[in-house]
Scaffold this motif. Structure first.
Motif, PDB file in Angstrom:
ATOM      1  N   ILE A  19       0.292  -1.435  -0.347  1.00  0.00           N
ATOM      2  CA  ILE A  19      -0.049   0.304   0.197  1.00  0.00           C
ATOM      3  C   ILE A  19       0.977   1.249   0.093  1.00  0.00           C
ATOM      4  O   ILE A  19       0.879   1.969  -0.794  1.00  0.00           O
ATOM      5  N   PHE A  20       2.064   1.433   0.736  1.00  0.00           N
ATOM      6  CA  PHE A  20       2.481   2.148   0.416  1.00  0.00           C
ATOM      7  C   PHE A  20       3.415   2.505  -0.475  1.00  0.00           C
ATOM      8  O   PHE A  20       3.127   3.881  -0.262  1.00  0.00           O
ATOM      9  N   VAL A  21       3.704   1.860  -1.179  1.00  0.00           N
ATOM     10  CA  VAL A  21       4.549   2.168  -2.449  1.00  0.00           C
ATOM     11  C   VAL A  21       3.824   2.119  -3.990  1.00  0.00           C
ATOM     12  O   VAL A  21       3.919   2.971  -4.827  1.00  0.00           O
ATOM     13  N   LEU A  22       1.748   2.361  -3.252  1.00  0.00           N
ATOM     14  CA  LEU A  22       1.506   2.169  -4.210  1.00  0.00           C
ATOM     15  C   LEU A  22       0.706   3.313  -4.187  1.00  0.00           C
ATOM     16  O   LEU A  22      -0.137   3.778  -4.707  1.00  0.00           O
ATOM     17  N   LEU A 412      -2.942  -6.939  -4.185  1.00  0.00           N
ATOM     18  CA  LEU A 412      -2.256  -6.128  -3.532  1.00  0.00           C
ATOM     19  C   LEU A 412      -1.247  -6.616  -3.672  1.00  0.00           C
ATOM     20  O   LEU A 412      -0.132  -5.500  -3.947  1.00  0.00           O
ATOM     21  N   TYR A 413      -0.376  -7.569  -3.506  1.00  0.00           N
ATOM     22  CA  TYR A 413       0.771  -8.177  -3.668  1.00  0.00           C
ATOM     23  C   TYR A 413       1.047  -7.728  -4.956  1.00  0.00           C
ATOM     24  O   TYR A 413       2.593  -7.242  -5.316  1.00  0.00           O
ATOM     25  N   SER A 414       0.944  -8.458  -5.846  1.00  0.00           N
ATOM     26  CA  SER A 414       1.246  -8.315  -7.527  1.00  0.00           C
ATOM     27  C   SER A 414       1.627  -6.449  -7.604  1.00  0.00           C
ATOM     28  O   SER A 414       2.681  -6.070  -8.665  1.00  0.00           O
ATOM     29  N   LEU A 415       0.655  -5.388  -7.049  1.00  0.00           N
ATOM     30  CA  LEU A 415       0.558  -4.280  -8.010  1.00  0.00           C
ATOM     31  C   LEU A 415       1.729  -3.724  -7.134  1.00  0.00           C
ATOM     32  O   LEU A 415       2.196  -2.688  -7.274  1.00  0.00           O
ATOM     33  N   ILE A 509       3.239 -14.796 -10.595  1.00  0.00           N
ATOM     34  CA  ILE A 509       3.674 -16.078 -10.584  1.00  0.00           C
ATOM     35  C   ILE A 509       4.488 -15.867  -9.273  1.00  0.00           C
ATOM     36  O   ILE A 509       3.392 -16.710  -7.873  1.00  0.00           O
ATOM     37  N   ALA A 510       4.975 -14.910  -8.906  1.00  0.00           N
ATOM     38  CA  ALA A 510       5.847 -15.004  -7.221  1.00  0.00           C
ATOM     39  C   ALA A 510       5.154 -14.639  -6.298  1.00  0.00           C
ATOM     40  O   ALA A 510       4.613 -15.383  -5.665  1.00  0.00           O
ATOM     41  N   ALA A 511       3.731 -13.667  -6.202  1.00  0.00           N
ATOM     42  CA  ALA A 511       2.380 -13.245  -5.731  1.00  0.00           C
ATOM     43  C   ALA A 511       1.984 -14.324  -5.410  1.00  0.00           C
ATOM     44  O   ALA A 511       1.086 -14.693  -4.559  1.00  0.00           O
TER      45      ALA A 511
END
Length: 862
Positions: A19-22, A412-415, A509-511
Motif C-alpha cells: 500500500i505504501f509504494v502504491l 495487492l502484492y502484485s500491484l 507467479i511470485a505473488a
C-alpha cells in the motif's frame, strides 16, 4: 498455533509495504519554461505505476547511429554520448516522466508520454545542432572563379540543361534541399553554372531559384568544378528561402573552411526578442576561452560578414561585423516564431549530438485511444475477477472464500511488486494481469483437490489440510518454474510492451505462490484454531468427475487423427501462403484513423490512389468508424519522412472525402525492415529457448523421457496454434508471439501436474503398468484440469469480447491455446510418454522425488 502471530505479522507487513509504494507522491521537478526562458521548479504528482504510451498517448522512437554519414565511428560510445545529450534536451523540454534508454550497443529508445506537439518534440530529439561561426567570402573569390567553372563544364560537354534528375546527389551540400525535377527558365549553354546564379546582396552570396537548386547541386559536385572552388572556401546553402517577386530563391554562401568557434564554446543560450524590431532572436554567451578567441578574430574582421551555421547550413543572413564581439552575441531567427527561437536555444544549451541519428522505429498514440484501452482492460479484469470469485465460492464453500481473501492479497502484492519495480503498465501488461488472475486459481485448486483426496481417505481435517498443502507443493513449484522460465525469456528478447506482459506474469507467479501457499494456509490455521472440533470442511461436498475411471490412453489414436486433421491443413496453408506479418516484422507505416461517420474502406482506398498509396492495406478496426492503414516498405528504409508522407496523403484524402475536422489520426507507427528482421529472429530464439529450458528442467526434475514427452506435446500446441492463426488469417505481431509463448507455458503447467502425479503413482504402485498409472493420474487430476482450464478460458474469452481490438488477437490465440493445451496434456503428452517408454524400454527411474516442504502438523502451527 504459535506461528500464527508471526504469519499474520508478515502478511500485514507485506500488505502495508504494498500500500505504501502504491501511494502517489508529489515531487519537485525542474522543467524549462519557454515563456520565462529559464528552468524552474514545478511540483508534479508522480504515480507509482506509470501508464505506457499505449494507454495515455505520446511518442515512441527508436534511434540508431546513421553510419552512412560516418566512415569510422565507435557506435557504442556515440550512442551513450547521444543519450546524455537527448536526456538533457528532454528534461529541459518539460516532458513528464520521459524514458531515454540505451538498448544494445547502437540503439536509443526515447518515449515522451502525453506529448501533444509531436513534430516539435521529434525535431528537438533528432536535431544534430552543430553550431559554427564562419566568415564569408569578403573578396568575392567564388564569383571570380565562376568563368573557369563554366569553361570546365563546357569542355566536359556538360550544360545545365543536360543534367538528369537522377544525378542529383548530396555530396557537398545538405540533402535537405528541395530536389525539383525540371528547371524553370532557359539556362545559357555557354555558362552552364553561372547562368543559374544571381548575385546576392553581400560578398560571398549568390541566389539560386528554388527550381534550379537540384541542378546547381549536380554541377557543383562534379570533380572538374570542385577542383576550381578556392581552397580557402567552402560552399553552404542557406536554411531559409527568400521570395523575390513571384519566385522563391535560396542563398548559396562561400564561407571560410574553418569555424572561428563551435558550439563547444557555448555556455548559455536564451530566446528573446530584438528590442528594436521585436523579432525573435537567440542570445548566446561563450566561455571565457571561446570569448577571447571570438573577440580576436572579429576585431580583425570588422566590416566583413559573419555567418552562423547550424548543422552545416547558414542560419539567417550573415551579419556585418560593426565592432568586436567577445563573450556574447545574438542569432536572428529570420522571420521564425518565438517558439522556434526557444527550441533552438534549448538545443544549443543541451549540446550537439556527437553523430547523426536516424529513426528505425516510430510510434504515436492519441490519448483518446489510450483511455478506450484502459476502460476495456479494466472491464475485462473486473469480469475475470468476478468469475474467479464465483467459481471458488460455489465449488469450495467457505474454504473457497479463504482462497478469495488470498487472491485479494495476491492482487495487492502484485500491484505493489509492479510499483516497486517502477513498472510501466502497457496494454499487453494489463491483459497479462487479467490473465494472471485466472491462472492464480491453479495453486489453490491443486491444494484444495489434494485436501479433498486426503479427507476421502479418512484422514482428520487437520492432517488432511497439512498433507494437502505438502503434497501439492511439488506440482505448484514445477508448473510455476516452467511458466516463469517462459516469461523470463519473453522479458529478455521482447520489446517494451512484451516485456511489460512478461514482468506482469513473473510478479504474478511470485505473488500467487505466496498467497496460495502462505496466506491461504495461514487463513486455514486461524479457521481451524477457532473451530477445533470440525471433522469435515464444509462446502467440499461438490466434486467434479468424482471417482472418474476413463480410459484416456485407449483413445489416443482417435486423438492423433483429430489433431492431425486440425494441424496438417493449417501447415499446408502455411507452406503455400505463409502468414501475414505485422509492420513490426516487415517494416512500414501504420495509421489508425477514427472518423466522425462511417466512410468505408473503398472510399479511403480510392482517395489514396492518386497519392501513390493505392497498394496500402486498409481495413476496419472494430467499429465502422475506425480504420487501419498499413503501408509496407518492402526493404526500403523507414523514418519520419515516410511516416509524414503517408500521414499527409491520408489527411489530404480524408479532407477531400469527408471534410476537415471530421476525423482524427489516433495512432501512428513506423518500423524499419532491419528492426523488424531482428524482432522476428528474437521471436524464433524465444520459442527455441523455451523448448530447451523446458527439456532441461523436466529432465532434471523427472527424467529425460518426461522432458521429451512434454516438449513434443508443447510443439504440438505451437503447431496447432500456428494453424489456428492461419485459419483466421490473424496478423502475426509481437503481442501474438507473446500469446503463443504464454500458451506454451500454460500447456506445460497442465502436463507437469499430470506428470507429477504419474511420478507419485509409480512410487505408490510399482507393479502397476504404465497405462494404468497414466490413466489413474489423468483421472485424479481431472477436476483440477477442468477448474483451472475453465477459469483461465473464461478470462481469455472475456478479453476476446471486452478488451478491445488491439488486444483481441492475443485473447483469441490464448483462448484456442488453453483448449489445445488442455487437450494435449491428456491426449498427447501421456500417450507420447507411453510410446517413448515402450520404444526405449523402462530403465531404473532417475526421477527426483517430489518437493517436500516437511511442515509440522497444522495443529502445531507450521
Amino acid at each position: 498455533m504459535k506461528t500464527i502471530p508471526w504469519r499474520t505479522f508478515w502478511i500485514i507487513a507485506l500488505a502495508a509495504v504494498s500500500i505504501f509504494v502504491l501511494i502517489p507522491r508529489d515531487v519537485t521537478q525542474r522543467v524549462y519554461s519557454p515563456a520565462e526562458g529559464r528552468m524552474r521548479d514545478t511540483v508534479v504528482r508522480r504515480v507509482p505505476i506509470k501508464l505506457g504510451l499505449d494507454l495515455r498517448g505520446g511518442v515512441h522512437m527508436a534511434l540508431e547511429v546513421d553510419q552512412s554519414k560516418q566512415t569510422t565511428v565507435d557506435c557504442a560510445d556515440a550512442i551513450r554520448r547521444a543519450e546524455r545529450v537527448i536526456r538533457t534536451r528532454i528534461d529541459e523540454f518539460g516532458t513528464s516522466e520521459p524514458v531515454v534508454q540505451v538498448v544494445g550497443d547502437c540503439r536509443l529508445i526515447v518515449e515522451l508520454p502525453g506529448i501533444t506537439d509531436v513534430e516539435r518534440a521529434k525535431s528537438i530529439v533528432q536535431r544534430t545542432a552543430f553550431l559554427e561561426f564562419r566568415l564569408t567570402d569578403s573578396r568575392d573569390e567564388l564569383r571570380r572563379a565562376l568563368p573557369a567553372m563554366d569553361a570546365a563544364l563546357r569542355r566536359a560537354g556538360v550544360s545545365s540543361a543536360t543534367i538528369p534528375a537522377r544525378d542529383v546527389v548530396s555530396g557537398l551540400f545538405s540533402a535537405e534541399t528541395s530536389a525539383v525535377a525540371g528547371a524553370q527558365g532557359t539556362p545559357n549553354a555557354d555558362a552552364p553554372l553561372s547562368s543559374l546564379l544571381t548575385a546576392g546582396q553581400i560578398p560571398g552570396e549568390v541566389m539560386v531559384a528554388e527550381a534550379n537548386v537540384a541542378r546547381v547541386e549536380s554541377l557543383l559536385v562534379r570533380p572538374e568544378v570542385r577542383r576550381l572552388v578556392p581552397r580557402n572556401l567552402e560552399l553552404r546553402w542557406g536554411a531559409q528561402t527568400t521570395a523575390i517577386g513571384r519566385e522563391s530563391y535560396r542563398a548559396l554562401y562561400a564561407v571560410s573552411p574553418r569555424p572561428i568557434i563551435t558550439g563547444e564554446e557555448l555556455r548559455e543560450a536564451t530566446a528573446g526578442r530584438d528590442p528594436m524590431t521585436n523579432a525573435p532572436e537567440v542570445r548566446f554567451e561563450l566561455t571565457p576561452l571561446g570569448g577571447r578567441r571570438f573577440g580576436d578574430v572579429t576585431s580583425r574582421n570588422v566590416g566583413n560578414h559573419l555567418a552562423i551555421l547550424l548543422d552545416g547550413r547558414v542560419h539567417g543572413a550573415p551579419a556585418v561585423l560593426i565592432t568586436r564581439i567577445d563573450a556574447s552575441g545574438r542569432i536572428q531567427m529570420g522571420g521564425k516564431s518565438i517558439e522556434e527561437a526557444s527550441d533552438l536555444a534549448l538545443v544549443l544549451r543541451a549540446g550537439a549530438l556527437p553523430v547523426p541519428l536516424h529513426v528505425v522505429e516510430e510510434g504515436e498514440l492519441g490519448p483518446s485511444l489510450g483511455q478506450d484501452s484502459i476502460r476495456a482492460g479494466v472491464r475485462a479484469s473486473l469480469l475475470a475477477v468476478g468469475f474467479v470469485l464465483l467459481v471458488l465460492g460455489v465449488h469450495y464453500g467457505p474454504s473457497g472464500l479463504l482462497a478469495v481473501g488470498g487472491l485479494f492479497l495476491y492482487v495487492l502484492y502484485s500491484l505493489g511488486g509492479l510499483a516497486a519495480f517502477g513498472f510501466t503498465l502497457t496494454l499487453p501488461g494489463l491483459a497479462g494481469f487479467a490473465l494472471s488472475i485466472g491462472m492464480a486459481v491453479d495453486a489453490n485448486v491443486l491444494i484444495f483437490e489434494r485436501i479433498r483426496e486426503e479427507m476421502d481417505g479418512g484422514k482428520p481435517v487437520r492432517t488432511a489440510v497439512n498433507q494437502g498443502f505438502t503434497h501439492a507443493m511439488s506440482a505448484i513449484v514445477d508448473s510455476n518454474v516452467t511458466t516463469a522460465l517462459t516469461a523470463l525469456i519473453l522479458y529478455l528478447v521482447g520489446t517494451d510492451p512484451v516485456k511489460g506482459f512478461a514482468l506482469t506474469l513473473l510478479i504474478g507467479i511470485a505473488a500467487s505462490m505466496f498467497s496460495a501457499v502462505f496466506v491461504t494456509r495461514t487463513f486455514f490455521l486461524i479457521w481451524l484454531q477457532r473451530r477445533p472440533a470440525m471433522t469435515r470442511l464444509p462446502g467440499f461436498t461438490m466434486r467434479l468427475f468424482a471417482n472418474a475411471r476413463y480410459d484416456f490412453v485407449r483413445v489416443r489414436r482417435w486423438a492423433y487423427a483429430a489433431t492431425g486433421a486440425l494441424i496438417l491443413p493449417g501447415l499446408l496453408m502455411l507452406a503455400l501462403w505463409g502468414v501475414t506479418y505485422s509492420i513490426e516484422f516487415t517494416g512500414g507505416t501504420l495509421l489508425q484513423v477514427r472518423t466522425a461517420a462511417p466512410v468505408g474502406t473503398a472510399a479511403i482506398r480510392s482517395a489514396l490512389e492518386p497519392a501513390g498509396l493505392g497498394g496500402a492495406e486498409i481495413q476496419r478496426f472494430g467499429s465502422d468508424r475506425d480504420y487501419v492503414i498499413r503501408a509496407r516498405v518492402e526493404g526500403r528504409p523507414v523514418g519520419t519522412e515516410q511516416t509524414q508522407a503517408v500521414r499527409s496523403a491520408v489527411r489530404t484524402a480524408l479532407d477531400t472525402g469527408i471534410g476537415q475536422g471530421r476525423y482524427q489520426i489516433v495512432r501512428a507507427d513506423a518500423m524499419s525492415p532491419k528492426l523488424g528482421g531482428e524482432l522476428r529472429q528474437k521471436a524464433i530464439i524465444a520459442i527455441g529457448f523455451s523448448f530447451a529450458t523446458t527439456l532441461a528442467y523436466l529432465a532434471y526434475r523427472f527424467e529425460w523421457r518426461f522432458g521429451l514427452a512434454a516438449v513434443i506435446a508443447t510443439a504440438h500446441d505451437v503447431l496447432a496454434t500456428l494453424a489456428f492463426i492461419r485459419y483466421l488469417d490473424l496478423e502475426v505481431s509481437l503481442v501474438v508471439v507473446a500469446a503463443l509463448l504464454t500458451v506454451l507455458g500454460y500447456s506445460l503447467n497442465d502436463t507437469i501436474v499430470i506428470f507429477d502425479r504419474v511420478r507419485e503413482q509409480r512410487g505408490l504402485h510399482p507393479r502397476a503398468t504404465l497405462v494404468d498409472v497414466l490413466n489413474r493420474s489423468i483421472n485424479e487430476t481431472l477436476p483440477r484440469t477442468i477448474l483451472t482450464g475453465g477459469t483461465t478460458l473464461a478470462t481469455a474469452l472475456v478479453l476476446s469480447f471486452f478488451a478491445g481490438e488491439v488486444i483481441k488477437p492475443f485473447a483469441l490465440v490464448m483462448t484456442f491455446g488453453i483448449v489445445v493445451g488442455t487437450f494435449s496434456s491428456v491426449f498427447v503428452a501421456a500417450p507420447v510418454l507411453l510410446w517413448i517408454t515402450e520404444r526405449w524400454g523402462a530403465s531404473r527411474s532417475t526421477a527426483r522425488p517430489p518437493v517436500e516442504v516437511s511442515p509440522t502438523s497444522v495443529g502445531a502451527g507450521p
